[in-house]
Design an enzyme around this catalytic site. Structure first.
Site, PDB file in Angstrom:
ATOM      1  N   CYS A 129       0.872  -1.182   0.000  1.00  0.00           N
ATOM      2  CA  CYS A 129       0.000   0.000   0.000  1.00  0.00           C
ATOM      3  C   CYS A 129       0.907   1.230   0.000  1.00  0.00           C
ATOM      4  O   CYS A 129       1.690   1.423   0.942  1.00  0.00           O
ATOM      5  CB  CYS A 129      -0.914   0.016   1.225  1.00  0.00           C
ATOM      6  SG  CYS A 129      -1.788   1.591   1.365  1.00  0.00           S
ATOM      7  N   HIS A 150      -6.489   2.346   4.391  1.00  0.00           N
ATOM      8  CA  HIS A 150      -6.905   3.357   3.409  1.00  0.00           C
ATOM      9  C   HIS A 150      -8.079   2.946   2.544  1.00  0.00           C
ATOM     10  O   HIS A 150      -8.578   3.744   1.761  1.00  0.00           O
ATOM     11  CB  HIS A 150      -5.715   3.746   2.521  1.00  0.00           C
ATOM     12  CG  HIS A 150      -4.664   4.469   3.276  1.00  0.00           C
ATOM     13  ND1 HIS A 150      -3.594   3.826   3.861  1.00  0.00           N
ATOM     14  CD2 HIS A 150      -4.535   5.778   3.587  1.00  0.00           C
ATOM     15  CE1 HIS A 150      -2.847   4.717   4.488  1.00  0.00           C
ATOM     16  NE2 HIS A 150      -3.393   5.895   4.344  1.00  0.00           N
TER      17      HIS A 150
END
Ligand code: MSP
Length: 507
Positions: A129, A150
């Site tokens: 990520c 996220h």
């Protein structure tokens, strides 16, 4: 000096892909207040903050803004400094991970780990990520390969990297946690870290070949260190790791790291393990706090719910801002921020309680005593309250609980207001009795000006001046400075404008 260890306090270093918002300010104001508290006590204090400037996330932000990563880092790092200047943040050092001194320390510390045999080469393939700058195991992902933090897709990356033998440090880490049971607070976060370690630790990739925006691996310059292994070392760089051993030893490991709960794994597992691997002691204290939520959600660029310090300072002033974030949210759990809540807190604690105390006392001193403040009574009923408050506030500041420290301090303000209401000095004839009541209230203002300095330094200096004292509330160390009876009397008391003009939600 109190014969206590030196006080070294740090904030996380902030990524320069984003500009400072009140979530960042929350941690930084807390660190500043703690540093100010320790300076008031005469402790050797060092307060470090700074910016985290390497890695893919910053590289992509620079690309998106059509400039080099260094230009982008220079520009955004300056925004953090401006925000901290605005908020009266008195840091001792502002570190940038693109500085030469940092590159030197990163290379020295990781070279040491390499020389100690804890780093080896292998192929890494994983799900990454970018906003987290972290790899995830497939089981950690949510939905369709989405990052759990996220809520966006992770990316597949594969490269030949240098690995840190983290798996070899599970036992030493557990032994350290056992021996230092108070190192990570609150206890729930300590348990979370222990849980991660007990689940089993896999070795981790600590370098990248895919980008060159980072610190070169000294024994293999075709690679740069992964941003987190570069970033964590900032705490060592700033106190001389790799250049000044004596200085490093004077501060380390007496550090207090303040961190958000999202970066617990890095600080409470990887960082202590790296230090052990380098033959150093892990950090003595890691204080983990929750998120500042806006409308129930974590602030982020993508959620479009960011609030910037300058917006609030315009309405509440610098000290109004600082007070809110120190007082309203307990350090530890998540807390929701609301504008309405901030107005209420400001009006109640600052405008009504503290502001009124000063203005009432100054008014009566000017009307009935010719503007000259009398001395306090040595056996005032407020003397015991002040002594209790000093002890309580100290205990709370020492245990990183600013909200409770300020609650204790404001209980003294409230007691003083109640004392004035009970005695009604504005109705008393001039004389010894009136002088004693006013002297007591002035003494409370003097003591509060000391105890509240970590939170509202400018206001406290102003109270000090208005009650006729010279110098500043921090000129003499605590606890002696806050002992009852130090206000000398015979000083000119100035009436002045309200310290905190009342606000309405509409304004
Ligand atoms: N660069 C890393 C830290 C490296 S430290 C060696 C990083 N930077 S960050 O800018 O993304 O976040 C820094 C800190 O700000 C984290 O502790 C994070 O929890 C905190 N916060 C960011 N938003 C926040 C809130 N809304 N509320 C409270 N703190 C939050 O991670």
């Amino acid at each position: 000096m109190r014969g206590v260890p030196p006080f070294y306090v740090t904030t996380p270093i902030y990524y320069v892909n984003d500009v400072p918002h009140i979530g960042h300010a929350y941690t930084t104001v807390t660190a500043d207040a703690l540093a100010r508290w320790h300076r008031l006590n005469g402790d050797d204090t060092f307060f470090l903050t700074g910016t985290d400037e390497h890695g893919l996330k910053v590289l992509r932000a620079a690309e998106a803004n059509d400039c080099s990563p260094q230009e982008w880092a220079d520009r955004t790092s300056a925004r953090f400094r401006e925000a901290w200047d605005l908020l009266g943040i008195a840091y001792d050092d502002f570190i940038r991970t693109t500085e030469g001194r940092h590159e030197h320390a990163v290379q020295a510390l990781l070279q040491r780990i390499y020389d100690n045999g804890h780093i080896y080469k292998s192929t890494y393939s994983g799900l990454y990520c970018v906003p987290c700058e972290a790899y995830y195991a497939p089981t950690d992902l949510v939905g369709d390969e989405m990052c759990p933090v996220h809520d966006r897709p992770v990316e597949h990356l594969e490269e030949e990297n240098w690995f840190f033998r983290l798996s070899a440090f599970a036992e030493p880490l557990l032994a350290w946690y056992e021996a230092q049971s108070g190192a990570v607070t609150p206890v729930g976060k300590r348990n979370e870290a222990l849980g991660i370690i007990r689940q089993g630790l896999a070795d981790i990739s600590i370098s990248r070949t895919s980008i060159d925006w980072g610190v070169p691996v000294p024994w293999d310059p075709s690679q740069v260190f992964y941003v987190w292994y570069d970033a964590l070392i900032n705490y060592a760089t700033a106190i001389g790791y790799g250049t000044d051993r004596q200085r490093f030893d004077a501060w380390w490991p007496h550090v207090h790291h303040l961190i958000g709960k999202d970066i617990l794994r890095f600080h409470c597992v990887y960082w202590p393990a790296m230090l052990l691997a380098a033959g150093e002691e892990p950090p003595a204290n890691i204080h983990v706090h929750g998120y500042l939520l806006v409308g129930g959600a974590k602030m982020s660029k993508t959620a479009l719910n960011q609030i910037f310090p300058a917006d609030l300072v315009e309405t509440f002033g610098v000290d109004g801002f600082r007070y809110q974030f120190l007082r309203d949210q307990s350090f530890g759990p998540d807390g929701d921020f609301s504008f309405e809540g901030m107005v209420t807190r400001y009006n109640t604690d600052l405008a009504n309680n503290l502001g009124n105390l000063l203005s009432r006392v100054a008014t009566v001193v000017n009307k009935a005593c010719g503007g000259v403040g009398p001395a306090p009574h040595p056996e005032s009923p407020l003397a015991d309250v002040a002594a209790r408050v000093l002890a309580e506030a100290s205990r709370h500041w020492e245990s990183v609980a600013p909200s409770q420290a300020l609650e204790a301090t404001w209980s003294l303000v409230r007691e003083a207001n109640a004392y004035l209401e009970a005695n009604e000095p504005w109705k008393m004839p001039p004389g010894a009795e009136l002088d004693a009541v006013l002297g007591d209230a002035l003494e409370v203002l003097r003591i509060v000006a000391i105890l509240a300095t970590p939170a509202i330094p400018t206001t406290c200096a102003e109270i000090w001046r208005r009650i006729g004292l010279t110098g500043t509330p921090g000129d003499e160390p605590l606890p002696a400075s806050a002992a009852w009876g130090r206000y000398p009397g015979g000083l000119t008391v100035v009436k002045g404008d309200p310290l905190f003009p009342r606000l309405s939600v509409e304004s």
